[in-house]
Design a protein around this motif. Sequence first.
Motif, short mmCIF file in Angstrom:
data_model
loop_
_atom_site.label_atom_id
_atom_site.label_comp_id
_atom_site.label_asym_id
_atom_site.label_seq_id
_atom_site.Cartn_x
_atom_site.Cartn_y
_atom_site.Cartn_z
N ARG A 71 0.86 -1.19 0.00
CA ARG A 71 0.00 0.00 0.00
C ARG A 71 0.89 1.24 0.00
N PRO A 72 0.50 2.26 -0.75
CA PRO A 72 1.30 3.49 -0.71
C PRO A 72 1.17 4.17 0.65
N LYS A 73 2.25 4.80 1.06
CA LYS A 73 2.25 5.51 2.35
C LYS A 73 1.92 6.99 2.17
N GLU A 74 2.20 7.50 0.97
CA GLU A 74 1.94 8.92 0.71
C GLU A 74 1.63 9.12 -0.77
N GLU A 101 4.19 8.62 -3.73
CA GLU A 101 4.40 7.27 -4.26
C GLU A 101 3.46 6.99 -5.44
N VAL A 102 2.23 7.45 -5.34
CA VAL A 102 1.24 7.23 -6.39
C VAL A 102 1.60 8.07 -7.62
N LYS A 103 2.07 9.28 -7.40
CA LYS A 103 2.48 10.11 -8.54
C LYS A 103 3.66 9.47 -9.27
N THR A 104 4.57 8.87 -8.53
CA THR A 104 5.69 8.14 -9.13
C THR A 104 5.17 6.93 -9.91
N PHE A 105 4.17 6.25 -9.36
CA PHE A 105 3.54 5.11 -10.03
C PHE A 105 2.90 5.55 -11.35
N ALA A 163 5.54 6.02 -13.84
CA ALA A 163 6.03 4.71 -14.30
C ALA A 163 5.06 4.09 -15.31
N LEU A 164 3.77 4.23 -15.08
CA LEU A 164 2.79 3.73 -16.05
C LEU A 164 2.95 4.43 -17.39
N HIS A 165 3.10 5.75 -17.33
CA HIS A 165 3.27 6.54 -18.56
C HIS A 165 4.56 6.14 -19.29
N ASP A 166 5.64 5.99 -18.54
CA ASP A 166 6.92 5.58 -19.14
C ASP A 166 6.80 4.19 -19.75
N GLY A 167 6.12 3.28 -19.06
CA GLY A 167 5.91 1.94 -19.57
C GLY A 167 5.12 1.94 -20.87
N TYR A 168 4.14 2.83 -20.95
CA TYR A 168 3.37 2.97 -22.19
C TYR A 168 4.28 3.48 -23.31
#
Length: 185
Positions: free
Chosen positions: A47-50, A53-57, A60-65
């Motif tokens: 689970r994200p703590k802050e 972390e979600v903004k980084t996620f 990462a999704l955008h970079d993966g795309y």
Amino acid sequence: MLSLNFSQFPILETERLTLREHIVADAQAIFDMRTNEEVMRYIDRNRPKELLEVKTFITALHDGYLEGQNLTWVMALKEKPDQMIGAIGYWRTNLANHRAEIGYMLNPQYWRKGYVSEALKTTIQFGFNEMNLHTIQANINPGNDASRKILIQHGFVKEAYFKEDYYFNGKFLDSEIYGLLNPNH
């Protein structure tokens, strides 16, 4: 080898939903879902703590795309396209073998209204027709009856049951693997 390079992010529509790209403004909705024990009950991920972390996620999704490694959508109601209610997409791809793993999550406020089924139908069609996947795979926690039922409803077949193949939170967990073959291949 399969390639997931699209000139622009593919926006999909269903009867009631718009499936669009993740944006930073979705961070709070993702954080809320990924810290909700009801949502995460069968999703064995940290689970994200802050919010950072979600903004980084999301980055990462955008970079993966952009790298052609994944394709994930926000589920939003057509009348509220800026409000994320869930997510669906191809999180892990095996381009050499024309395979991808599909995953989804939904805000509990929208459970049992057919939204995941609607999004799943459209993303499966896109996966086979536009991405040229041969196989779509789903990996679920064996306790997740709702996910199992929806996969079977959409034609997925149980391919494997792995005993204690995944280590999370100090425990070895089992996994159930479902697969769907492209009917056009």
